[in-house]
Design a protein around this motif. Structure first.
Motif, PDB file in Angstrom:
ATOM      1  N   GLU A 160       0.832  -1.207   0.000  1.00 37.49           N
ATOM      2  CA  GLU A 160       0.000   0.000   0.000  1.00 37.49           C
ATOM      3  C   GLU A 160       0.872   1.265   0.000  1.00 37.49           C
ATOM      4  OE1 GLU A 160      -2.607   2.191   3.389  1.00 37.49           O
ATOM      5  OE2 GLU A 160      -3.043   0.067   3.075  1.00 37.49           O
ATOM      6  N   LEU A 161       1.926   1.274   0.812  1.00 37.96           N
ATOM      7  CA  LEU A 161       2.816   2.429   0.869  1.00 37.96           C
ATOM      8  C   LEU A 161       3.550   2.634  -0.459  1.00 37.96           C
ATOM      9  CD1 LEU A 161       4.288   2.016   4.468  1.00 37.96           C
ATOM     10  CD2 LEU A 161       2.696   3.782   3.680  1.00 37.96           C
ATOM     11  N   THR A 188       2.490   1.686  -3.430  1.00 34.33           N
ATOM     12  CA  THR A 188       1.498   2.159  -4.393  1.00 34.33           C
ATOM     13  C   THR A 188       1.244   3.648  -4.212  1.00 34.33           C
ATOM     14  OG1 THR A 188       0.455  -0.018  -4.479  1.00 34.33           O
ATOM     15  CG2 THR A 188      -0.883   1.852  -5.193  1.00 34.33           C
ATOM     16  N   ARG A 189       1.114   4.079  -2.956  1.00 32.86           N
ATOM     17  CA  ARG A 189       0.881   5.501  -2.681  1.00 32.86           C
ATOM     18  C   ARG A 189       2.066   6.344  -3.134  1.00 32.86           C
ATOM     19  NH1 ARG A 189       0.183   6.754   3.268  1.00 32.86           N
ATOM     20  NH2 ARG A 189      -1.398   5.157   3.060  1.00 32.86           N
ATOM     21  N   LYS A 190       3.281   5.841  -2.910  1.00 34.83           N
ATOM     22  CA  LYS A 190       4.484   6.568  -3.312  1.00 34.83           C
ATOM     23  C   LYS A 190       4.537   6.723  -4.832  1.00 34.83           C
ATOM     24  CE  LYS A 190       9.497   6.481  -2.679  1.00 34.83           C
ATOM     25  NZ  LYS A 190      10.598   5.759  -2.036  1.00 34.83           N
ATOM     26  N   GLN A 208       2.016   6.686  -6.900  1.00 33.44           N
ATOM     27  CA  GLN A 208       0.959   7.623  -7.288  1.00 33.44           C
ATOM     28  C   GLN A 208       1.384   9.061  -7.021  1.00 33.44           C
ATOM     29  OE1 GLN A 208      -2.836   6.961  -5.432  1.00 33.44           O
ATOM     30  NE2 GLN A 208      -3.710   8.825  -6.260  1.00 33.44           N
ATOM     31  N   GLN A 209       1.974   9.316  -5.856  1.00 32.30           N
ATOM     32  CA  GLN A 209       2.405  10.670  -5.524  1.00 32.30           C
ATOM     33  C   GLN A 209       3.518  11.148  -6.454  1.00 32.30           C
ATOM     34  OE1 GLN A 209       3.297  10.106  -1.361  1.00 32.30           O
ATOM     35  NE2 GLN A 209       1.297  10.884  -0.728  1.00 32.30           N
ATOM     36  N   GLU A 255       1.856  12.145  -9.621  1.00 25.31           N
ATOM     37  CA  GLU A 255       1.178  13.431  -9.440  1.00 25.31           C
ATOM     38  C   GLU A 255       2.178  14.577  -9.443  1.00 25.31           C
ATOM     39  OE1 GLU A 255      -0.986  12.828  -5.820  1.00 25.31           O
ATOM     40  OE2 GLU A 255      -2.543  11.631  -6.807  1.00 25.31           O
TER      41      GLU A 255
END
Length: 108
Positions: free
Chosen positions: A20-21, A23-25, A27-28, A31
């Motif tokens: 999860e971390l 994936t978030r990284k 995505q960020q 962005e």
């Protein structure tokens, strides 16, 4: 009596959290590339620039880049804060929105 620990379940939970971390990284980072306009560069140009940055040992360059990054984020936060202030003053809150017309969080 104490229940034995389920190491397999704990390991699975940690693996899920790590996934999860990551994936978030990712995505960020995507962005950030879009927000800076770097998505206009080719993949090769962007990769080359990032490699050059990571290889740079010149601390003055790195500090200058860091200051520029801080200015970038500060200008974005000021713009989004002023835009949200304009929106909250100019239009009533939508029904079911989390923000009340008075600018609160909706909980009283």
């Amino acid at each position: 009596m104490r229940k034995p620990r389920d190491f397999d379940a704990e390991l699975k939970a940690l693996e899920d959290k790590a996934r999860e971390l990551k994936t978030r990284k990712v995505q960020q980072l995507g962005e950030l590339v879009i927000a800076t306009g770097a998505d206009q560069l080719s993949t090769d140009e962007l990769a080359g620039a990032l490699v050059a940055i990571t290889e740079t040992k010149d601390t003055s360059k790195r500090e200058a880049w860091a200051k520029r990054g801080v200015m970038f984020f500060e200008s974005r936060s000021r713009r989004s804060a002023s835009a949200s202030q304009r929106n909250s003053r100019g239009a009533p809150a939508q029904p079911g929105s989390a923000q009340s017309p008075a600018g609160g969080t909706g909980s009283q």
